[in-house]
Design a protein around this motif. Structure first.
Motif, mmCIF file in Angstrom:
data_model
loop_
_atom_site.group_PDB
_atom_site.id
_atom_site.type_symbol
_atom_site.label_atom_id
_atom_site.label_comp_id
_atom_site.label_asym_id
_atom_site.label_seq_id
_atom_site.Cartn_x
_atom_site.Cartn_y
_atom_site.Cartn_z
ATOM 1 N N SER A 44 40.894 45.209 37.283
ATOM 2 C CA SER A 44 40.297 45.762 39.011
ATOM 3 C C SER A 44 41.167 46.766 39.627
ATOM 4 O O SER A 44 40.482 47.645 40.047
ATOM 5 C CB SER A 44 40.184 44.164 39.772
ATOM 6 N N GLN A 86 31.685 44.673 42.092
ATOM 7 C CA GLN A 86 31.818 42.431 41.614
ATOM 8 C C GLN A 86 30.526 41.877 42.304
ATOM 9 O O GLN A 86 29.731 41.036 42.103
ATOM 10 C CB GLN A 86 32.790 41.917 40.764
ATOM 11 N N ASP A 172 31.842 46.192 37.333
ATOM 12 C CA ASP A 172 32.983 45.211 37.216
ATOM 13 C C ASP A 172 32.450 44.056 36.785
ATOM 14 O O ASP A 172 31.647 43.462 37.920
ATOM 15 C CB ASP A 172 34.120 45.151 38.772
ATOM 16 N N GLU A 173 32.641 43.596 35.789
ATOM 17 C CA GLU A 173 32.343 42.321 35.615
ATOM 18 C C GLU A 173 30.191 42.069 36.157
ATOM 19 O O GLU A 173 30.140 40.703 36.676
ATOM 20 C CB GLU A 173 33.006 41.092 36.090
HETATM 21 MG MG LIG Z 1 38.794 41.755 38.014
#
Ligand SMILES: [Mg+2]
Ligand SMILES: Nc1ncnc2c1ncn2[C@@H]1O[C@H](COP(=O)(O)OP(=O)(O)OP(=O)(O)O)[C@@H](O)[C@H]1O
Lengths: 260, 341
Positions: A44, A86, A172-173
Motif C-alpha cells: 500500500s 481500497q 489496491d485490493e
Molecule cells: Mg495494504
C-alpha cells in the motif's frame, strides 16, 4: 519497448519506521502486473507513492522515461496515473455518470458553459459508451450508486480510473470486499481494461486472482522488491516461497550464476 | 443502456430476502418523494372546507407573502444541508441585515429616497455576505463544526442587531419603500413573493444544472471522495455559506419593504422554520440529498399551517405544535431512508 512507468530505488520512512527499503519496479504498455506480498510488506505504501498520496524519501519515478515528481494525487492523475482506492471513494448519492465524471465534468458550449452549466447528455452518452466497451452491466447510467451492489460499485470505480488513466491504473485490493462471483466480474473487467491497452497494477492477497489476470508478478518482502516473475513461467508454490521468504534473492543470484 | 444485468437477476432469485427489501425500498423512496405534497394538499383541503375564505385571492397574497420569509432562508439552508452542514445564523443575519439596511436608509434619506434605498440595500446585502463568508471561512479553515460556528455567529448577529438599533424599531424609512413592498407583480405575486420566486428558480437551476450544484451534492455525499476527485471542497463550502448569508440578508431587506420599519426582533427563530421546511421537503440531514422543489413544498406546508390556523382563529401556539410533529415525522422518514440506502 520502454516502460510506461518505472520506479527506481524507492525508499520510504515513516519517522524511524522503514516502510520501504528498496523497490525497483517497471510496467510496460498493455501489461497487468500483480503486486504481492505479506501483510506489512509495503504494497500500500508503494502504491501511495505511485499515486502521489505520500512522497518517497529516496528513489525516482519515471513516466515514459522522464523523471516526474507527484506533489499530490491530482498531479499523479494529470500524468495519467489513476488509482482505485481500497475504500472506493465514490459519492453514494450521485449517479453512475456523475461519479465517473466527478471533478472532470463536461460543460456545455457557449455562454451557458461559462456559467458552469453541465452537459449531462454528453456525459451520459460517453459513460454509456465506456460501460459498453468494458462490458460492464449496469442497468442505467443514471442509477444512484448507493443502489448498486458492491461489485457494481467497484466496477464504477474501475471504469472511472480506466477512463482517465492514460498511463496506468492502480488497484489496491479491488476484490477485498467482494464475494467470489463479484470478484470474477472485477477480474473480467481488469482484462477488458488491459485489452484496451491500459496497464494495470493490481494489489491482491488472492494468488489465483493474480495468476488469472497478471502477465507478471512482483513480490515485495519486508519493504524490498524480491522477485519479478512472468506469470506463465512460475507457479503458486514458487510465489508463496518468495512471499514467505523461504526463497530469497541470494538464491536466485546463485541460480543465475549457475545459468550464466 | 437497457441491458439487463444477468447477475442481478440470479442474485434476486437466490437470496430470498433481497427482493422484498428492494421492493419496500422503492416504495419508501416514492413515499419519501411525495408524502409531503400529499400532506400539503390535505391541509389545503381541510382549511378550505372549514373556512372557504381560506381559498380566497386575498389569502393567496397573504400566505405566499408570509411564506417568503421562511422560503428564502430555506433556499440557502437547502444548499447548506445538502453539504451535510447546517446554518443556524440565517434568522439572526436576516435581522441584522434588515437593521443595517434600515439605518443606512435613514441616514441617506436626505440625499434622496432612491439613493437611500439603494445604499441601504447594498449595505444590508454586504452584511449578509460578510457573515456568510465568516461562517464559511471559520468552518473550513478552523475546522469547527458548522453547528457551533453558526450558533456563534447567530449570537454575534443578534447582539449586533440590538447594539446598532438600541433595541428599538428603526422608523422614518423612505415612504417609497412600502410602495415597492406592496406592489403587485404579474397580477398574482406581491413584490417579495416575486423576488422569492426568481430566487427559487435560479437556485433550482443552479443546483440541478451547474457544476457548482453538482459539487454541493458531491461534498455532502462523500467529502473525501470529492477531495480525491480534485474538487476544491473548502472553496465550494465557503460559497455555499456565503450564498446562505446573502439570501438571508435579502429576506431581511424584503421584510423592510413590507413593514417600512426595521425591527430588531425580525428573524428571531426564523432559522427553525427554515430548517423545518428543508427537512420536511426531504433534504437529508446526512447530506448528499435534497431538492429545491421539496423545500418549496416544506415551506408551503409551514406557511399554510400558520396562516390557516390564524384564519380558523385557533390559538397560535398550536402552530408550533403542529410543525414540531411534522418535523419529527420528516426526520424519522429521512433516517429510515438513510438506513435503507
Ligand atoms: Mg495494504
Ligand atoms: N502512516 C504510517 N506510519 C507509520 N508506519 C506505517 C504507515 N503506513 C505504513 N506503515 C508501516 O509500513 C509497513 C508497510 O505497510 P503497508 O501498509 O505498505 O503494507 P501492505 O503490504 O499494504 O500490507 P497489507 O497487506 O496488510 O495491506 C508496515 O510495517 C506498516 O506498519
Amino acid at each position: 519497448m520502454e516502460p510506461v512507468l518505472q520506479a527506481k530505488g524507492i525508499q520510504k520512512y515513516y519517522g524511524s519506521v522503514c516502510a520501504i527499503e528498496h523497490i525497483d519496479f517497471e510496467i510496460y504498455p498493455g501489461e497487468v502486473v500483480a503486486l504481492l506480498g505479506d501483510n506489512g510488506a509495503g504494497k500500500s505504501t508503494f502504491i501511495k507513492i505511485l499515486s502521489g498520496v505520500v512522497k518517497q524519501n529516496h528513489g525516482q519515478i519515471l513516466i515514459d522515461g522522464k523523471p516526474v515528481q507527484f506533489a499530490s494525487p491530482m498531479e499523479a492523475r494529470r500524468f495519467g496515473v489513476e488509482t482505485v482506492y481500497q475504500d472506493l471513494a465514490l459519492a453514494p448519492d450521485l449517479d453512475v455518470t456523475a461519479n465517473i465524471f466527478l471533478g472532470r465534468e463536461i460543460l456545455r458550449g457557449g455562454l451557458l458553459g461559462r456559467l458552469g452549466f453541465l452537459d449531462k447528455r454528453e456525459m451520459r452518452g460517453q459513460v454509456a459508451g465506456r460501460l459498453d466497451q468494458l462490458k460492464v452491466s449496469i442497468k442505467s447510467v443514471a442509477q444512484i450508486v448507493s443502489e448498486l451492489s458492491g461489485g457494481q460499485r467497484q466496477a464504477v470505480s474501475i471504469v472511472r480510473a480506466a477512463s482517465w488513466g492514460r498511463k496506468l491504473v492502480i488497484m489496491d485490493e479491488p476484490t477485498a470486499a467482494l464475494g467470489v462471483e463479484e470478484s470474477a466480474k472485477v477480474l473480467d473487467l481488469i482484462k477488458q481494461v488491459k485489452a484496451r491497452g491500459i496497464p494495470v497494477l493490481l494489489v491482491t492477497h488472492t494468488l489465483p486472482y493474480a495468476f488469472d489476470v497478471a502477465d507478471r508478478i512482483v513480490v515485495l518482502r519486508l519493504g524490498r522488491s524480491v522477485a519479478d516473475l512472468r506469470a506463465d513461467e512460475t507457479d503458486t508454490n514458487e510465489v508463496v516461497q518468495w512471499i514467505t521468504g523461504s526463497k530469497t534473492v541470494d538464491r536466485i543470484a546463485e541460480l543465475q550464476g549457475h545459468r550464466g | 443502456m437497457d441491458n439487463i444485468d444477468g447477475r442481478l437477476q440470479t442474485e434476486d432469485s437466490q437470496t430470498v430476502p433481497a427482493a422484498p427489501r428492494a421492493k419496500s425500498r422503492a416504495w419508501l423512496k416514492k413515499l419519501g418523494d411525495f408524502w409531503t405534497l400529499g400532506i400539503l394538499v390535505i391541509i389545503l383541503a381541510v382549511f378550505g372546507i372549514l373556512q372557504p375564505s381560506f381559498l380566497s385571492v386575498s389569502n393567496w397574497f397573504n400566505t405566499t407573502t408570509y411564506m417568503t420569509e421562511t422560503l428564502l432562508l430555506a433556499i440557502g439552508e437547502t444548499y447548506v444541508i445538502i453539504t451535510a452542514g447546517i446554518d443556524l445564523s440565517v434568522g439572526a443575519v436576516e435581522g441584522l441585515a434588515g437593521i443595517v439596511a434600515a439605518l443606512v436608509m435613514v441616514a441617506l434619506e436626505p440625499h434622496g429616497a432612491t439613493f437611500a434605498m439603494i445604499g441601504g440595500t447594498l449595505a444590508g446585502m454586504l452584511t449578509g455576505v460578510l457573515f456568510g463568508l465568516l461562517n464559511g471561512l471559520v468552518i473550513t479553515a478552523m475546522k469547527v463544526t458548522p453547528f457551533i460556528v453558526t450558533l456563534g455567529t447567530m449570537g454575534i448577529a443578534t447582539g449586533l442587531t440590538f447594539i446598532l438599533s438600541g433595541g428599538t424599531d428603526v422608523v422614518n424609512l423612505p415612504n417609497q419603500l412600502s410602495n415597492i413592498g406592496n406592489a403587485t407583480v404579474l397580477g398574482v405575486f406581491s413584490f417579495p413573493t416575486f423576488v422569492t420566486v426568481l430566487c427559487l428558480i435560479a437556485a433550482g437551476i443552479m443546483l440541478y444544472q451547474t457544476r457548482f450544484g453538482r459539487y454541493v451534492y458531491a461534498i455532502g455525499s462523500n467529502a473525501e471522495a470529492a477531495r480525491r476527485a480534485g474538487i476544491p471542497v473548502n472553496r465550494n463550502l465557503i460559497k455555499v455559506y456565503t450564498l446562505s448569508g446573502a439570501i438571508a440578508a435579502l429576506s431581511g431587506i424584503l421584510l423592510l419593504t413590507r413593514f417600512a420599519t426595521g425591527s430588531p426582533l425580525t428573524g428571531t427563530n426564523d432559522e427553525l422554520n427554515a430548517i423545518a421546511a428543508v427537512v420536511i421537503g426531504g433534504t437529508s440531514l446526512f447530506g448528499g440529498r435534497g431538492t429545491i422543489v421539496g423545500t418549496l413544498i416544506g415551506a408551503a406546508i409551514i406557511s399554510v399551517l400558520i396562516t390557516g390556523l390564524v384564519i380558523l382563529s385557533v390559538q397560535p401556539y398550536w402552530q408550533t405544535v403542529a410543525i414540531g410533529v411534522i418535523i419529527i415525522i420528516a426526520v424519522w422518514i429521512d433516517q429510515f431512508r438513510h438506513r435503507m440506502a
